[in-house]
Design a protein around this motif. Structure first.
Motif, PDB file in Angstrom:
ATOM      1  N   ARG A 137       0.829  -1.207   0.000  1.00  0.00           N
ATOM      2  CA  ARG A 137       0.000   0.000   0.000  1.00  0.00           C
ATOM      3  C   ARG A 137       0.865   1.260   0.000  1.00  0.00           C
ATOM      4  O   ARG A 137       0.562   2.232  -0.688  1.00  0.00           O
ATOM      5  N   THR A 138       1.927   1.235   0.791  1.00  0.00           N
ATOM      6  CA  THR A 138       2.801   2.409   0.884  1.00  0.00           C
ATOM      7  C   THR A 138       3.472   2.698  -0.448  1.00  0.00           C
ATOM      8  O   THR A 138       3.528   3.849  -0.899  1.00  0.00           O
ATOM      9  N   LEU A 139       3.980   1.655  -1.089  1.00  0.00           N
ATOM     10  CA  LEU A 139       4.728   1.839  -2.329  1.00  0.00           C
ATOM     11  C   LEU A 139       3.827   2.179  -3.512  1.00  0.00           C
ATOM     12  O   LEU A 139       4.285   2.780  -4.489  1.00  0.00           O
ATOM     13  N   THR A 140       2.575   1.781  -3.450  1.00  0.00           N
ATOM     14  CA  THR A 140       1.678   2.009  -4.592  1.00  0.00           C
ATOM     15  C   THR A 140       0.678   3.141  -4.349  1.00  0.00           C
ATOM     16  O   THR A 140      -0.165   3.410  -5.209  1.00  0.00           O
ATOM     17  N   ASP A 141       0.779   3.809  -3.210  1.00  0.00           N
ATOM     18  CA  ASP A 141      -0.133   4.913  -2.891  1.00  0.00           C
ATOM     19  C   ASP A 141       0.187   6.113  -3.786  1.00  0.00           C
ATOM     20  O   ASP A 141       1.257   6.717  -3.667  1.00  0.00           O
ATOM     21  N   PRO A 142      -0.719   6.499  -4.691  1.00  0.00           N
ATOM     22  CA  PRO A 142      -0.422   7.611  -5.595  1.00  0.00           C
ATOM     23  C   PRO A 142      -0.290   8.946  -4.874  1.00  0.00           C
ATOM     24  O   PRO A 142       0.306   9.889  -5.414  1.00  0.00           O
ATOM     25  N   ALA A 143      -0.831   9.038  -3.656  1.00  0.00           N
ATOM     26  CA  ALA A 143      -0.756  10.295  -2.908  1.00  0.00           C
ATOM     27  C   ALA A 143       0.530  10.410  -2.096  1.00  0.00           C
ATOM     28  O   ALA A 143       0.858  11.503  -1.612  1.00  0.00           O
ATOM     29  N   ALA A 144       1.262   9.319  -1.937  1.00  0.00           N
ATOM     30  CA  ALA A 144       2.496   9.352  -1.143  1.00  0.00           C
ATOM     31  C   ALA A 144       3.586  10.098  -1.907  1.00  0.00           C
ATOM     32  O   ALA A 144       3.747   9.899  -3.113  1.00  0.00           O
ATOM     33  N   PRO A 145       4.355  10.955  -1.226  1.00  0.00           N
ATOM     34  CA  PRO A 145       5.410  11.724  -1.907  1.00  0.00           C
ATOM     35  C   PRO A 145       6.465  10.818  -2.531  1.00  0.00           C
ATOM     36  O   PRO A 145       6.860   9.799  -1.941  1.00  0.00           O
ATOM     37  N   ALA A 146       6.926  11.186  -3.721  1.00  0.00           N
ATOM     38  CA  ALA A 146       7.937  10.388  -4.422  1.00  0.00           C
ATOM     39  C   ALA A 146       9.218  10.294  -3.603  1.00  0.00           C
ATOM     40  O   ALA A 146       9.848   9.224  -3.545  1.00  0.00           O
ATOM     41  N   GLN A 147       9.614  11.403  -2.955  1.00  0.00           N
ATOM     42  CA  GLN A 147      10.853  11.381  -2.188  1.00  0.00           C
ATOM     43  C   GLN A 147      10.770  10.402  -1.023  1.00  0.00           C
ATOM     44  O   GLN A 147      11.731   9.711  -0.702  1.00  0.00           O
ATOM     45  N   GLY A 148       9.592  10.343  -0.392  1.00  0.00           N
ATOM     46  CA  GLY A 148       9.407   9.389   0.691  1.00  0.00           C
ATOM     47  C   GLY A 148       9.555   7.954   0.211  1.00  0.00           C
ATOM     48  O   GLY A 148      10.140   7.109   0.901  1.00  0.00           O
ATOM     49  N   LYS A 149       9.026   7.668  -0.977  1.00  0.00           N
ATOM     50  CA  LYS A 149       9.164   6.325  -1.539  1.00  0.00           C
ATOM     51  C   LYS A 149      10.625   6.017  -1.851  1.00  0.00           C
ATOM     52  O   LYS A 149      11.110   4.903  -1.616  1.00  0.00           O
ATOM     53  N   ARG A 150      11.334   6.996  -2.398  1.00  0.00           N
ATOM     54  CA  ARG A 150      12.756   6.798  -2.699  1.00  0.00           C
ATOM     55  C   ARG A 150      13.537   6.467  -1.418  1.00  0.00           C
ATOM     56  O   ARG A 150      14.375   5.556  -1.399  1.00  0.00           O
ATOM     57  N   GLU A 151      13.264   7.222  -0.370  1.00  0.00           N
ATOM     58  CA  GLU A 151      13.981   7.014   0.888  1.00  0.00           C
ATOM     59  C   GLU A 151      13.652   5.656   1.490  1.00  0.00           C
ATOM     60  O   GLU A 151      14.534   4.973   2.032  1.00  0.00           O
ATOM     61  N   LEU A 152      12.391   5.249   1.387  1.00  0.00           N
ATOM     62  CA  LEU A 152      12.003   3.936   1.907  1.00  0.00           C
ATOM     63  C   LEU A 152      12.708   2.824   1.143  1.00  0.00           C
ATOM     64  O   LEU A 152      13.241   1.874   1.747  1.00  0.00           O
ATOM     65  N   LEU A 153      12.732   2.924  -0.170  1.00  0.00           N
ATOM     66  CA  LEU A 153      13.409   1.899  -0.977  1.00  0.00           C
ATOM     67  C   LEU A 153      14.894   1.863  -0.694  1.00  0.00           C
ATOM     68  O   LEU A 153      15.497   0.785  -0.635  1.00  0.00           O
ATOM     69  N   ASP A 154      15.498   3.025  -0.519  1.00  0.00           N
ATOM     70  CA  ASP A 154      16.927   3.064  -0.224  1.00  0.00           C
ATOM     71  C   ASP A 154      17.208   2.391   1.122  1.00  0.00           C
ATOM     72  O   ASP A 154      18.193   1.662   1.267  1.00  0.00           O
ATOM     73  N   ALA A 155      16.327   2.615   2.106  1.00  0.00           N
ATOM     74  CA  ALA A 155      16.509   1.994   3.415  1.00  0.00           C
ATOM     75  C   ALA A 155      16.308   0.485   3.346  1.00  0.00           C
ATOM     76  O   ALA A 155      17.017  -0.286   4.000  1.00  0.00           O
TER      77      ALA A 155
END
Length: 269
Positions: A137-155
């Motif tokens: 849900r977090t990764l596919t949420d269209p409303a979630a900021p792109a930068q937040g997704k990048r940081e999550l994936l990097d972590a």
């Protein structure tokens, strides 16, 4: 892609292959992804650059003014080649550039001796996301900021996977382009495999296969299909016994669950 767009893609790939040899492949991949994303955002620009009635020289000049100094020479020449040919639909222009970005990233992984790692890591990441509803849900949420997704994936992945894997997963998550995450991972996995002209087989088994079993299965599939086959093995207790193999639309099912289902279909018929 079909018809006209497939022919155009082949022409652009020729130019890409001519300029990619001396390029930094990771940078080239990122730049092609960025231009594809630009065309996705700027619909007017995409329509203008894919307009078959507009002279190719004019479109090339516009792109040179827009991109020169902002991307590498290899990326610029690839994009110019892409806007100079005709596409069956305007969206195929961005699709082609993203596809070549995946090819560039795959070539970098191959040069680093990590192409097998990338194939395995894309598949495993797909299984992890499929089994974790919150993460999905977090990764596919269209409303979630792109930068937040990048940081999550990097972590999650940064220190654990090949740089190419992180690059490809980030592209899919931040720019899904109308795809499901599962579908995008399968698409990119197929493009990575095609770097060696290999097929990808998804194997479902009740228990983990030994290395000897994997080698025997891969050898049998290679003989059957006339291509090397990369195995993505998924342990799934629901198959009860045996295993199934899916390559594209082909399914080889030796599982007990598969046999039970076949009996049910026959009885129902």
């Amino acid at each position: 892609m079909r018809g006209l767009s497939r022919t155009s893609l082949a022409e652009v790939e020729e130019r890409f292959n001519a300029v990619a040899g001396s390029a930094d492949l990771g940078t080239l991949a990122d730049e092609l992804f960025s231009v594809a994303d630009l065309f996705d955002r700027e619909h007017g620009l995409r329509r203008s650059m894919s307009d078959a009635a507009r002279p190719a020289e004019q479109k090339a000049q516009i792109l040179r003014v827009l991109l020169e100094g902002k991307v590498s020479a290899a990326a610029l020449e690839t994009v110019v080649a892409a806007v100079s040919v005709k596409w069956a639909r305007s969206g195929d222009l961005a699709d082609a550039l993203e596809r070549l970005g995946v090819v560039a990233a795959s070539a970098e992984a191959e040069a680093q001796g990590r192409l097998d790692d990338v194939e395995d890591e894309l598949f495993r990441f797909g299984r992890i996301v499929a089994s974790n509803l919150t993460l999905h849900r977090t990764l596919t949420d269209p409303a979630a900021p792109a930068q937040g997704k990048r940081e999550l994936l990097d972590a999650l992945l940064g220190a654990k996977v090949a740089p190419t894997t992180l690059r490809l997963v980030t592209q899919l998550v931040v720019h899904p382009r109308g795809r499901s995450l599962d579908g995008g991972l399968a698409e990119f996995g197929g493009l990575v495999a095609s770097q060696r002209q290999r097929l990808v087989a998804v194997v479902r088994s009740a228990v983990a296969l030994s290395e000897e079993q994997k080698q025997r299965l891969a050898a049998w599939l290679r003989t059957s299909y006339g291509h090397d086959v990369h195995l993505n093995v998924e342990v799934d207790p629901r198959v009860l016994g045996g295993f199934s193999v899916r390559i594209g639309d082909d399914l080889i099912d030796t599982t007990i669950a598969g046999r039970i289902e076949e009996v049910r279909r026959r009885l129902a018929g």
